[in-house]
Design a protein around this motif. Structure first.
Motif, PDB file in Angstrom:
ATOM      1  N   THR A 377      51.364  40.612  85.609  1.00 46.10           N
ATOM      2  CA  THR A 377      51.042  41.956  86.100  1.00 46.10           C
ATOM      3  C   THR A 377      49.638  42.347  85.661  1.00 46.10           C
ATOM      4  O   THR A 377      48.852  42.886  86.445  1.00 46.10           O
ATOM      5  CB  THR A 377      52.067  42.980  85.590  1.00 46.10           C
ATOM      6  OG1 THR A 377      53.377  42.594  86.006  1.00 46.10           O
ATOM      7  CG2 THR A 377      51.769  44.360  86.140  1.00 46.10           C
ATOM      8  N   MET A 378      49.302  42.078  84.406  1.00 51.05           N
ATOM      9  CA  MET A 378      47.956  42.369  83.920  1.00 51.05           C
ATOM     10  C   MET A 378      46.907  41.642  84.754  1.00 51.05           C
ATOM     11  O   MET A 378      45.894  42.229  85.169  1.00 51.05           O
ATOM     12  CB  MET A 378      47.815  41.971  82.452  1.00 51.05           C
ATOM     13  CG  MET A 378      46.416  42.216  81.891  1.00 51.05           C
ATOM     14  SD  MET A 378      46.170  41.630  80.194  1.00 51.05           S
ATOM     15  CE  MET A 378      45.904  39.890  80.481  1.00 51.05           C
ATOM     16  N   LEU A 379      47.146  40.371  85.005  1.00 48.60           N
ATOM     17  CA  LEU A 379      46.165  39.573  85.737  1.00 48.60           C
ATOM     18  C   LEU A 379      46.064  39.994  87.204  1.00 48.60           C
ATOM     19  O   LEU A 379      45.054  39.732  87.856  1.00 48.60           O
ATOM     20  CB  LEU A 379      46.519  38.087  85.634  1.00 48.60           C
ATOM     21  CG  LEU A 379      46.448  37.500  84.216  1.00 48.60           C
ATOM     22  CD1 LEU A 379      46.927  36.061  84.208  1.00 48.60           C
ATOM     23  CD2 LEU A 379      45.030  37.602  83.659  1.00 48.60           C
ATOM     24  N   SER A 380      47.088  40.661  87.722  1.00 49.13           N
ATOM     25  CA  SER A 380      47.022  41.164  89.097  1.00 49.13           C
ATOM     26  C   SER A 380      46.260  42.476  89.182  1.00 49.13           C
ATOM     27  O   SER A 380      45.948  42.943  90.288  1.00 49.13           O
ATOM     28  CB  SER A 380      48.436  41.362  89.661  1.00 49.13           C
ATOM     29  OG  SER A 380      49.063  42.509  89.109  1.00 49.13           O
ATOM     30  N   GLN A 381      45.961  43.086  88.024  1.00 46.50           N
ATOM     31  CA  GLN A 381      45.307  44.398  87.998  1.00 46.50           C
ATOM     32  C   GLN A 381      43.871  44.333  87.478  1.00 46.50           C
ATOM     33  O   GLN A 381      42.998  45.051  87.962  1.00 46.50           O
ATOM     34  CB  GLN A 381      46.103  45.351  87.089  1.00 46.50           C
ATOM     35  CG  GLN A 381      47.591  45.439  87.403  1.00 46.50           C
ATOM     36  CD  GLN A 381      47.903  46.187  88.673  1.00 46.50           C
ATOM     37  OE1 GLN A 381      47.552  47.348  88.833  1.00 46.50           O
ATOM     38  NE2 GLN A 381      48.567  45.519  89.611  1.00 46.50           N
ATOM     39  N   ASN A 382      43.622  43.501  86.475  1.00 43.82           N
ATOM     40  CA  ASN A 382      42.325  43.493  85.802  1.00 43.82           C
ATOM     41  C   ASN A 382      41.224  42.876  86.646  1.00 43.82           C
ATOM     42  O   ASN A 382      41.271  41.673  86.952  1.00 43.82           O
ATOM     43  CB  ASN A 382      42.403  42.707  84.490  1.00 43.82           C
ATOM     44  CG  ASN A 382      43.003  43.511  83.368  1.00 43.82           C
ATOM     45  OD1 ASN A 382      43.377  44.660  83.544  1.00 43.82           O
ATOM     46  ND2 ASN A 382      43.106  42.896  82.198  1.00 43.82           N
ATOM     47  N   ASP A 383      40.231  43.671  87.014  1.00 41.18           N
ATOM     48  CA  ASP A 383      38.991  43.140  87.598  1.00 41.18           C
ATOM     49  C   ASP A 383      39.235  42.225  88.792  1.00 41.18           C
ATOM     50  O   ASP A 383      38.415  41.337  89.076  1.00 41.18           O
ATOM     51  CB  ASP A 383      38.187  42.374  86.538  1.00 41.18           C
ATOM     52  CG  ASP A 383      37.889  43.224  85.311  1.00 41.18           C
ATOM     53  OD1 ASP A 383      37.221  44.247  85.452  1.00 41.18           O
ATOM     54  OD2 ASP A 383      38.338  42.859  84.206  1.00 41.18           O
ATOM     55  N   THR A 384      40.343  42.432  89.504  1.00 41.91           N
ATOM     56  CA  THR A 384      40.680  41.510  90.589  1.00 41.91           C
ATOM     57  C   THR A 384      39.666  41.552  91.730  1.00 41.91           C
ATOM     58  O   THR A 384      39.462  40.551  92.406  1.00 41.91           O
ATOM     59  CB  THR A 384      42.081  41.819  91.131  1.00 41.91           C
ATOM     60  OG1 THR A 384      42.169  43.209  91.453  1.00 41.91           O
ATOM     61  CG2 THR A 384      43.137  41.472  90.100  1.00 41.91           C
ATOM     62  N   LEU A 385      39.063  42.706  91.937  1.00 43.04           N
ATOM     63  CA  LEU A 385      38.077  42.834  93.018  1.00 43.04           C
ATOM     64  C   LEU A 385      36.667  43.024  92.456  1.00 43.04           C
ATOM     65  O   LEU A 385      35.772  43.489  93.164  1.00 43.04           O
ATOM     66  CB  LEU A 385      38.451  44.001  93.936  1.00 43.04           C
ATOM     67  CG  LEU A 385      39.797  43.834  94.665  1.00 43.04           C
ATOM     68  CD1 LEU A 385      40.126  45.099  95.446  1.00 43.04           C
ATOM     69  CD2 LEU A 385      39.763  42.635  95.601  1.00 43.04           C
ATOM     70  N   ARG A 386      36.486  42.657  91.208  1.00 45.00           N
ATOM     71  CA  ARG A 386      35.188  42.859  90.563  1.00 45.00           C
ATOM     72  C   ARG A 386      34.022  42.226  91.321  1.00 45.00           C
ATOM     73  O   ARG A 386      32.949  42.838  91.418  1.00 45.00           O
ATOM     74  CB  ARG A 386      35.245  42.324  89.128  1.00 45.00           C
ATOM     75  CG  ARG A 386      33.959  42.552  88.355  1.00 45.00           C
ATOM     76  CD  ARG A 386      34.057  42.053  86.921  1.00 45.00           C
ATOM     77  NE  ARG A 386      32.788  42.231  86.240  1.00 45.00           N
ATOM     78  CZ  ARG A 386      32.419  43.346  85.627  1.00 45.00           C
ATOM     79  NH1 ARG A 386      33.232  44.382  85.613  1.00 45.00           N
ATOM     80  NH2 ARG A 386      31.245  43.444  85.036  1.00 45.00           N
TER      81      ARG A 386
END
Length: 658
Positions: A377-386
C-alpha cells in the motif's frame, strides 16, 4: 459474503472452509509474499513472482489456476500454524527479506527504500533510545507540545517511551487535529487508510480502503487514549504566545482557556504540531458583509444549518470542495459551484470500495499478510507519479507541460474527464484545467464530473465574484440566488505557525525572521535564533508527489526527540540550529525545487508564497527525506550548558557516535 463467528474472534478455532473464503478475498500479490516469507521456498519464487507487475491491487497477471494453487499452498501452511503443527523453515533456508522487497512490486527498490520499508513493516526499530540509560538530568527537561493531531500524538508517544515530563495543549475538545475540526459532508482521506496510519499502531479493521473522517478521527483518538496521553493533555486551551527566556533556558507560554481565562506555563523544550492546513482562509469578497444568507468555511462546517432542499453555493474547487460537492448535490435543490480554475482529478479503482470481511480477517490474524499489505500500500502511494512532476530541461511544448511524462499524464487525465462526462461533453471547457498536472494538489475523484452532469448542478467559471443580499454576482454580473454559501477557499498555508507569537533569542519573533509568508528551517524542523524549538510540519515538508503525512509525522517527531535526547546526553540544556547548517540545507533544497513543477508552472497554487517561492512542498522523495533525517548531526547545532558555555563538539560527537 457472511463469515462464521470464528472469523470475527481469532481465539476460536479456524476452519479451513472459512480460511479459504478469506484468502479468496485477499490480494494475490500480498498472499504470495506472505507465503514466501512463511515457507522460504525458492521454487515458488520462480513459479509465481513474475506475476507481480506493480504496487496496486490490480497490478498482476495471475491466472485463475495460479490463484487457486497459490491460495491452496498458503491455506495449508496457515492451517498447519493455526493447528500448531507448522514447522518454520530451518535457519538459512528462509528467503531474505531484501529479496522479497525487490519482488514486492515487480521491480527492485533502492537501498534506502529497503530500510524505510522495514521500518514501516515493523521489522526495523524506529524508537529513539537513551545511549546509556535515562540520565537523572532528563527529569529537569519539561516538554510542551502545541497540537493534539497526528504529529502531536506521535511526538508525545515517543516522549512517553523515554520517560519525559510533557504536556499537550490544544484548542480543540479532543485529539484529532484536522480530523477533529473538518467535519464537512464527504470528508475523508485521499491516501489509502492502511498506510495513512501509524506504523506502530496498524489498524486491521478499516471499513474502506480510503476511510472517511469519523473513522479516521476514531482511530487517532483510540491511539492517543491507549497510549495514555489524555492525562497529559489540556483541551480547549490555545497557546497564543511563547517567549524564550535566555537566562533560564526556558520557554514561557501564554495560554487562553475556553472560558476566557489566561494562564501561563513553562517548558524547557517546545514542540509545535499545529499543522500546515489549520488556519481557514476566506478572501475579502466584496459585499459579503451584506449577504443575508448563511455562510461558513468548509473547515468550520455549521451542522445546525440544514442544506436539504436549499440553494447552495460552493466557492472553490480544491480538495475539500471535491468531496463536498458530490456529497451535497443529491440533497440540495441547486448547487452552484464557483471556480477560479478547474482541477485535475485522478480516478482510483478502489477509492470508494469497502474492505471485505475476509481481508479484514487476514489483516488481523496473519501478521505476514498485514506487513506485506501495508508495504505494498505504501509503495502504491509514495511518489508514484513523481516523474510527471519533475522538469525535463530539454522539453519544450506549447501546452505548458514540463516533460514527456507530464504530457502523457495530461492526456490520460483528459481522457478520464471526457469519459466521466459521458454525453455532457459540452461541460468539457469548464471541467478541463488549462495548466499542467501537479501544478496544484492532485485530487482523488470523488465523483466530481458525474456531479457536474446533474441537472441541479452548475459550475460557473468566475475569478471576481461579489455578494448581494440574496446571492452572488459572477464575472458577467449575473446574480445567482443562494440560501447558503460554503467557502472551500483553503487555508493560510504559507503563513507557517499562523497567529502563534513565538519570540526567540534577543527578542526577535518568528515573524521578524520569516515575515508573513517566507518561512525557512533546517530540514523544516529547527530555526536559528530559537533554541529548543522544534517545528513539526514546518516549511517545505509537505509531500507534493504522493505519500502519507502520518509517515512524515513519525519522521519529524523522531528527529526532534532524538535531538532532545542527544542534547541531554551531552549535558547541554540548550540546542540551537547553526545558521550555516540551515542555509546549506536550504540552498540544496532550493536547487532541487528548481526542477519541480511547482517552481515553473504558470498556474496558481497554495504551494507558493506571494513572491512565488515554494514554501510548502519538499523537493525530496519520501525515502530521501526520511533518510536525511534519520540521524541528528550535532555539528549542525550550538549546544550550551546551564552556565551558558558552549559544549565542546568533541564530547557531543562521542555521545552521537556511541
Amino acid at each position: 459474503m457472511t463469515f462464521s463467528n470464528n472469523f470475527e474472534n481469532p481465539h476460536e478455532p479456524v476452519s479451513k472452509q472459512n480460511l479459504d473464503k478469506a484468502l479468496a478475498e485477499g490480494e494475490p500479490q500480498t498472499e504470495l509474499l506472505a507465503l514466501l516469507e512463511l515457507t522460504g521456498r525458492q521454487d515458488l519464487v520462480e513459479r509465481w513472482a513474475r506475476h507481480i507487475t506493480g504496487a496496486n491491487p490490480w497490478d498482476h497477471s495471475f491466472t485463475e489456476t495460479d490463484l487457486r494453487e497459490l491460495r491452496s499452498e498458503l491455506s495449508s501452511v496457515l492451517m498447519a500454524r493455526f493447528e500448531k503443527r507448522w514447522i518454520e523453515p530451518q535457519r538459512g533456508t528462509e528467503i531474505n527479506v531484501d529479496l522479497l522487497l525487490d519482488l514486492a512490486v515487480g521491480a527492485p527498490l533502492s537501498s534506502t527504500y529497503h530500510d524505510l520499508a522495514k521500518k514501516e513493516m515493523g521489522l526495523k526499530p524506529d524508537k529513539v533510545e537513551w545511549t546509556h540509560g535515562r540520565p537523572e538530568r532528563a527529569d529537569r527537561m519539561r516538554v510542551a507540545i502545541i497540537g493534539a493531531g497526528p504529529s502531536g500524538i506521535t511526538a508525545a508517544i515517543r516522549l512517553r517511551d523515554l520517560g519525559f515530563d510533557f504536556a499537550i495543549y490544544d484548542s480543540g475538545n479532543d485529539f484529532g487535529g484536522t480530523w477533529l475540526h473538518n467535519t464537512y459532508p464527504g470528508c475523508g482521506v485521499d491516501i489509502a487508510s492502511h498506510y495513512f496510519s501509524f506504523s506502530y499502531a496498524p489498524n486491521s479493521n478499516w471499513s474502506r480502503y480510503y476511510a472517511k473522517q469519523p473513522e479516521l478521527l476514531a482511530y487517532l483518538q483510540t491511539t492517543a487514549n491507549e497510549a495514555g496521553l489524555r492525562s497529559h493533555t489540556q483541551f480547549n486551551t490555545e497557546v497564543v504566545a511563547a517567549s524564550y527566556d535566555e537566562n533560564n533556558h526556558v520557554w514561557n507560554l501564554t495560554i487562553n482557556s475556553g472560558d476566557g481565562g489566561v494562564s501561563t506555563a513553562q517548558a524547557e523544550i517546545l514542540i509545535t504540531a499545529t499543522g500546515l492546513l489549520s488556519a481557514p482562509k476566506i478572501p475579502e469578497f466584496p459585499g459579503l458583509d451584506k449577504y443575508e444568507g448563511k455562510s461558513y468555511h468548509a473547515a468550520q462546517w455549521d451542522h445546525s444549518v440544514d442544506y436539504t432542499g436549499k440553494r447552495v453555493a460552493l466557492i472553490g474547487t480544491g480538495a475539500s470542495a471535491n468531496q463536498i460537492g458530490p456529497a451535497l448535490a443529491p440533497e440540495v435543490e441547486q448547487l452552484t459551484v464557483f471556480q477560479r480554475s478547474a482541477q485535475w482529478n485522478i480516478g482510483v479503482a478502489n477509492y470508494m470500495q469497502s474492505v471485505s470481511a475476509g481481508e479484514k480477517w487476514l489483516l488481523a490474524n496473519v501478521p505476514e499478510y498485514q506487513r506485506w499489505f501495508r508495504l505494498r500500500t505504501m509503495l502504491s502511494q509514495n511518489d508514484t507519479l513523481r516523474p510527471a512532476a519533475e522538469v525535463d530541461p530539454s522539453w519544450d511544448a506549447p501546452d505548458g507541460s514540463i516533460s514527456a511524462e507530464n504530457a502523457r499524464i495530461r492526456e490520460t487525465l483528459t481522457q478520464y474527464i471526457k469519459d466521466e462526462l459521458g454525453d455532457r461533453q459540452d461541460l468539457l471547457p469548464v471541467a478541463l484545467p488549462d495548466y499542467p498536472p501537479f501544478t496544484k494538489r492532485m485530487l482523488r475523484d470523488n465523483g466530481w464530473y458525474r456531479m457536474m452532469r446533474r441537472e441541479n448542478v452548475e459550475v460557473v467559471s468566475a475569478r471576481n465574484i461579489s455578494f448581494t443580499a440574496n446571492g452572488i454576482l459572477d464575472d458577467s454580473g449575473t446574480e445567482h440566488i443562494v440560501d447558503i454559501a460554503v467557502f472551500a477557499t483553503g487555508f493560510d498555508a504559507s503563513r507557517a505557525l499562523g497567529t502563534l507569537k513565538i519570540t526567540g533569542r534577543n527578542g526577535r519573533t518568528i515573524r521578524d525572521i520569516w515575515g508573513e509568508d517566507n518561512p525557512r528551517a533546517h530540514y523544516g524542523i529547527t530555526v536559528p535564533g530559537f533554541p529548543n524549538l522544534f517545528v513539526l510540519y514546518g516549511p517545505n515538508t509537505n509531500i507534493g508527489t504522493g505519500g502519507s503525512i502520518i509517515l512524515q509525522a513519525e519522521t519529524w517527531s523522531r528527529y526532534a526527540v532524538e535531538a532532545i535526547v542527544r542534547m541531554i546526553e551531552c549535558e547541554a540544556v540548550e540546542m540551537e540550529c547553526r545558521p550555516e547548517a540551515m542555509e546549506s540545507y536550504n540552498r540544496a533544497m532550493d536547487k532541487r525545487l528548481e526542477g519541480m513543477i511547482w517552481s515553473v508552472s504558470g498556474g496558481t497554487t497554495w504551494y507558493r508564497n506571494a513572491s512565488g517561492r515554494v514554501v510548502s512542498n519538499m523537493p525530496w522523495s519520501t525515502p530521501e527525506y526520511w533518510e536525511m533525517t534519520q540521524q541528528v548531526q550535532l555539528c549542525d547545532y550550538e549546544l550550551l550548558d546551564n552556565e551558558g558555555n558552549s559544549v565542546q563538539i568533541q564530547s557531543a560527537a562521542r555521545a552521537d557516535a556511541s
